[in-house]
Scaffold this motif. Structure first.
Motif, PDB file in Angstrom:
ATOM      1  N   GLY A  55       0.819  -1.201   0.000  1.00 48.89           N
ATOM      2  CA  GLY A  55       0.000   0.000   0.000  1.00 48.89           C
ATOM      3  C   GLY A  55       0.856   1.255   0.000  1.00 48.89           C
ATOM      4  N   ALA A  57       3.907   1.500  -1.044  1.00 47.29           N
ATOM      5  CA  ALA A  57       4.571   1.592  -2.344  1.00 47.29           C
ATOM      6  C   ALA A  57       3.623   2.173  -3.378  1.00 47.29           C
ATOM      7  CB  ALA A  57       5.061   0.223  -2.780  1.00 47.29           C
ATOM      8  N   ALA A  58       2.351   1.880  -3.196  1.00 43.64           N
ATOM      9  CA  ALA A  58       1.370   2.372  -4.159  1.00 43.64           C
ATOM     10  C   ALA A  58       0.968   3.804  -3.866  1.00 43.64           C
ATOM     11  CB  ALA A  58       0.142   1.480  -4.143  1.00 43.64           C
ATOM     12  N   PHE A  60      -0.395   4.970  -0.951  1.00 45.91           N
ATOM     13  CA  PHE A  60      -1.452   5.190   0.028  1.00 45.91           C
ATOM     14  C   PHE A  60      -0.837   5.614   1.349  1.00 45.91           C
ATOM     15  CE2 PHE A  60      -3.477   2.209  -2.919  1.00 45.91           C
ATOM     16  CZ  PHE A  60      -4.684   2.855  -3.146  1.00 45.91           C
ATOM     17  N   ASN A 138       3.188  12.473   1.107  1.00 46.13           N
ATOM     18  CA  ASN A 138       2.885  11.526   0.055  1.00 46.13           C
ATOM     19  C   ASN A 138       1.409  11.188   0.008  1.00 46.13           C
ATOM     20  OD1 ASN A 138       3.750  10.009  -2.006  1.00 46.13           O
ATOM     21  ND2 ASN A 138       5.196   8.822  -0.800  1.00 46.13           N
TER      22      ASN A 138
ATOM     23  N   GLN B  92       8.459   0.738  -9.321  1.00 42.78           N
ATOM     24  CA  GLN B  92       7.227   1.225  -8.694  1.00 42.78           C
ATOM     25  C   GLN B  92       6.011   0.775  -9.489  1.00 42.78           C
ATOM     26  OE1 GLN B  92       8.315   5.440  -7.645  1.00 42.78           O
ATOM     27  NE2 GLN B  92       6.159   5.494  -7.066  1.00 42.78           N
ATOM     28  N   GLU B  95       5.111  -2.711  -8.716  1.00 42.77           N
ATOM     29  CA  GLU B  95       4.404  -2.791  -7.444  1.00 42.77           C
ATOM     30  C   GLU B  95       2.956  -2.383  -7.600  1.00 42.77           C
ATOM     31  OE1 GLU B  95       6.100  -1.533  -3.941  1.00 42.77           O
ATOM     32  OE2 GLU B  95       7.720  -2.958  -4.298  1.00 42.77           O
ATOM     33  N   LEU B  96       2.777  -1.305  -8.320  1.00 38.46           N
ATOM     34  CA  LEU B  96       1.411  -0.843  -8.526  1.00 38.46           C
ATOM     35  C   LEU B  96       0.581  -1.906  -9.222  1.00 38.46           C
ATOM     36  CD1 LEU B  96       1.423   2.893  -9.595  1.00 38.46           C
ATOM     37  CD2 LEU B  96       0.982   1.852  -7.398  1.00 38.46           C
ATOM     38  N   LEU B  99      -0.338  -4.606  -6.818  1.00 35.57           N
ATOM     39  CA  LEU B  99      -1.376  -4.150  -5.903  1.00 35.57           C
ATOM     40  C   LEU B  99      -2.717  -4.065  -6.626  1.00 35.57           C
ATOM     41  CD1 LEU B  99      -1.967  -3.275  -3.091  1.00 35.57           C
ATOM     42  CD2 LEU B  99      -1.458  -0.935  -3.727  1.00 35.57           C
ATOM     43  N   ARG B 130       9.742  -8.380  -0.466  1.00 32.64           N
ATOM     44  CA  ARG B 130      10.192  -7.003  -0.376  1.00 32.64           C
ATOM     45  C   ARG B 130      10.380  -6.610   1.091  1.00 32.64           C
ATOM     46  NH1 ARG B 130       7.383  -5.454  -4.017  1.00 32.64           N
ATOM     47  NH2 ARG B 130       5.431  -5.869  -2.973  1.00 32.64           N
ATOM     48  N   ASN B 138       9.474  11.978   1.433  1.00 35.05           N
ATOM     49  CA  ASN B 138       9.395  11.581   0.046  1.00 35.05           C
ATOM     50  C   ASN B 138      10.770  11.373  -0.556  1.00 35.05           C
ATOM     51  OD1 ASN B 138       7.857  10.941  -2.075  1.00 35.05           O
ATOM     52  ND2 ASN B 138       6.834  12.907  -2.191  1.00 35.05           N
TER      53      ASN B 138
END
Lengths: 150, 150
Positions: A55, A57-58, A60, A138, B92, B95-96, B99, B130, B138
């Motif tokens: 989450g 990483a996405a 959130f 973020n 990234q 990962e998205l 998810l 991971r 950030n």
DNA sequence: GCTTGACCTCAAGCTGACTTGAATTCGTAC
DNA sequence: GTACGAATTCAAGTCAGCTTGAGGTCAAGC
């Protein structure tokens, strides 16, 4: 039911003990109890931490991630909302891809200065329609606070 | 050479005046001077702000972005860094996607609890290699400070 | 029974990127 | 010439997501 103490959870998940304590404090994870002082966790917490990692990483926030778990600590989100989120992720992916392509282009472009490269200028044109907006830290959206369970 | 005052830059770029002042303070942009109290900017600043926006979107910190402009204020981005960042964006994206798949699966899975669904568990397994690591705010890396030009 | 080392609590600190608020100063329009 | 509105400065505040440090506690191994 396997029981792990915090040190083991930490080393297996890669999260620092302080992080785990913090997560417990904000109600994101729960410990089973203590052994002496040491927090004990159900092995399931590792799965949950994976979800949390994904989450994050996405993009959130922890608040949002917390909202994805039901009362019993199991993932429990209305299916419609899930689909919406998935679609949003899809869009985010497309943006990332574009950006990745821009970066790759710029990295490989032989023009002496990027300002002189027509492709770059074109990409910039395209990008400059996007407005800047301040998002504290973020995450696509901040909303409800993480509630500590009563 | 078109001259814009801060209000106009703000409304055109979408950045708040306070943001522009902040950017000037840290040396990220420069004003031409004042008209009375009001800062005046060269119209070029809009392009620069676009670049900044892109950089932010790509996950660069303001420090890093500042490092991407040469002495003359022109973009001069190290190609190696760009490639690294592009690769990170790639990761990234993966990962998205995972998810997204998890969410979609969960939305459609008829199992009473996701933890009991083998597909879910398998996706999570894949994700759980991971490690979690703390990155203050950030951006993958914070480095040099933004230097105010002497 | 003592040491050891990992854990505990609690408050405070940190980072980045801004925003907010109070008190002030201008240029411009009336 | 005065009122207005938009800009100014400066210090302080905010937010998320942790970490750090001081001082204390405990179970297990010797």
């Amino acid at each position: 039911m396997r029981v792990l103490d915090i040190g083991e959870v930490a080393s297996r998940s890669g999260a620092a003990p302080s992080t785990l304590r913090y997560y417990e404090e904000i109600g994101l994870i729960a410990s089973l109890g203590r052994h002496g002082l040491r927090r004990q966790f159900d092995a399931d917490v590792l799965l949950k931490l994976s979800l949390i990692a994904m989450g994050k990483a996405a993009g959130f926030s922890l608040d949002e991630i917390a909202g994805m778990f039901g009362r019993d600590g199991r993932p429990d989100i209305p299916r419609g909302q899930l689909r919406l989120r998935a679609d949003e992720l899809q869009r985010q992916m497309v943006e990332l891809r574009t950006l990745r392509d821009v970066l790759r282009h710029v990295a490989d472009c032989p023009a002496p200065s990027h300002l002189e490269c027509p492709t770059f200028r074109k990409l910039m044109q395209a990008a400059s329609h996007r407005k800047l907006a301040y998002r504290p830290t973020n995450g696509p959206r901040s909303g409800r606070k993480v509630a500590s369970k009563p």
